[in-house]
Design an enzyme around this catalytic site. Structure first.
Site, PDB file in Angstrom:
ATOM      1  N   HIS A 185       1.852  -6.648   4.214  1.00 38.05           N
ATOM      2  CA  HIS A 185       2.234  -7.576   3.620  1.00 38.05           C
ATOM      3  C   HIS A 185       0.905  -6.947   2.586  1.00 38.05           C
ATOM      4  O   HIS A 185      -0.011  -6.726   3.123  1.00 38.05           O
ATOM      5  CB  HIS A 185       1.753  -8.609   4.052  1.00 38.05           C
ATOM      6  N   HIS A 199       0.533 -14.780  -3.189  1.00 36.56           N
ATOM      7  CA  HIS A 199       1.755 -13.598  -2.266  1.00 36.56           C
ATOM      8  C   HIS A 199       2.773 -14.237  -2.884  1.00 36.56           C
ATOM      9  O   HIS A 199       3.278 -15.986  -2.497  1.00 36.56           O
ATOM     10  CB  HIS A 199       1.085 -13.583  -0.999  1.00 36.56           C
ATOM     11  N   CYS A 246       6.590  -9.006  -2.209  1.00 36.99           N
ATOM     12  CA  CYS A 246       5.102  -9.040  -1.674  1.00 36.99           C
ATOM     13  C   CYS A 246       4.803  -7.982  -2.615  1.00 36.99           C
ATOM     14  O   CYS A 246       3.755  -8.414  -3.669  1.00 36.99           O
ATOM     15  CB  CYS A 246       4.365  -9.268  -0.741  1.00 36.99           C
TER      16      CYS A 246
END
Length: 349
Positions: free
Chosen positions: A312, A324, A264
């Protein structure tokens, strides 16, 4: 008499059979009943457990990435210090050669430098002409010795720095190794858990995952977060968004920064690197170090940080959507910006 012996033999046989049978009877009598099998987990329980495992893997991935970044920095620092050490040693060698040449010249002149011989002459004009040369020579000798002292002190500092950098490099490599083991352990556990499901259950599990994300997105949009005028992307933000969306479909790979796979924060760092704005490597460092903006003021190119531990991160692309790299086993994709728990928003530029 024979009848009595036959009766006695029969009794003996019966007793022997009883003795032989008694261990089996005792074993059956003492054996505890088998515990019932554990209840089968519901798909919701499996989904929650898998999400938790992947979240833990994401946190360990951040630790791995940070240790890797620090290791790269230490390696570069070691190269710099080694270069300075080499330059310092060469300078010391040159200064020693110059000092040695001066000492040899003084020895050849009976212990007196050339300038001193001129000062001791009986010729007044020669004395006046060379007095300045003697003074300059003395200053040059003093400067030479001072330069040698400074250079040697710098070499000592560089040597200590080199030792410290090696120690830090090894510590970061140890952290990388520990994080790598933890990541692989969590991912393997999640995959084993998913492997216990039948094909139809795995398909249902994916449906539940998408449903939960859609419901979260609907609730987020219902807060009115997107109401009101919104600013467009800056030129740099537009370049970052263009890069990030061009990676859609590429697989997640923990610790990866492209070009064929990303985690990510590797995706967001690479996108903003292409846009000309270097940013930190991990989602936690991006959250900690980049300027924060209110979620209502975010614009395309801003980074949305998720979960309380900042484990994240995704890039906002506009219209309530973000791009993402979700997790192992998934590809870079578009998703609702509110489909996960938002911690906050940061703006690289």
């Amino acid at each position: 008499m024979n009848r009595r012996r036959r009766a006695s033999a029969a009794i003996t046989v019966v007793c022997a059979l009883a003795v032989l049978a008694s261990p089996a009877l005792a074993l059956r009598a003492s054996a505890a009943p088998l515990p019932p099998p554990p209840p089968k987990k519901s798909l919701e329980q499996v989904r929650a457990e898998m999400n938790d495992l992947y979240r833990q893997a994401a946190v360990a991935t951040d630790a791995y990435n940070l240790a890797e970044e620090k290791a790269r920095e230490q390696s570069a620092e070691i190269v710099r210090v080694d270069r300075m050490l080499a330059e310092g040693r060469a300078k010391i060698e040159d200064l020693r050669n110059r000092a040695g040449a001066a000492a040899r010249a003084q020895y050849r002149n009976g212990g007196l430098p050339d300038g001193a011989r001129f000062v001791l002459t009986n010729d007044p004009q020669l004395f006046l002409d060379n007095a300045g040369r003697l003074q300059a020579g003395a200053k040059a000798t003093t400067d030479l010795l001072a330069d040698m002292t400074r250079t040697q002190a710098a070499l000592d500092v560089y040597a200590r720095e080199a030792s410290d950098n090696w120690s830090r490099l090894e510590a970061n490599r140890d952290r990388q190794d520990r994080a790598k083991k933890e990541i692989n352990g969590k991912i393997d556990a999640a995959r084993r858990l998913e492997a216990t499901l039948a094909a139809e259950e795995r398909e249902r599990l994916r449906f539940l995952e998408e449903l939960a994300q859609k419901q979260a997105q609907t609730r987020w949009l219902g807060t009115g977060v997107l109401t009101g005028p919104k600013a467009g992307a800056t030129p740099e933000g537009a370049r970052a968004v263009a890069f990030a969306t061009a990676q859609i479909g590429k697989p997640y790979g923990w610790g990866d920064e492209g070009p064929s796979s990303f985690d990510c924060s590797g995706l967001t760092q690479s996108a903003w690197g292409v846009a000309g704005r270097p940013i930190p490597r991990t989602s936690q460092e991006q959250w900690r170090l980049l300027p924060r903006v209110d979620v209502r003021d975010m614009r395309p190119g801003d980074l949305i940080v998720y979960f309380a531990d900042a484990s994240h991160i995704g890039m906002y692309v506009g219209n309530g959507m973000m791009v993402h790299a979700p997790r192992p086993g998934r590809n870079v994709t578009l998703a609702g910006a509110g489909s996960m728990e938002i911690l906050g928003v940061v703006r690289p530029a």
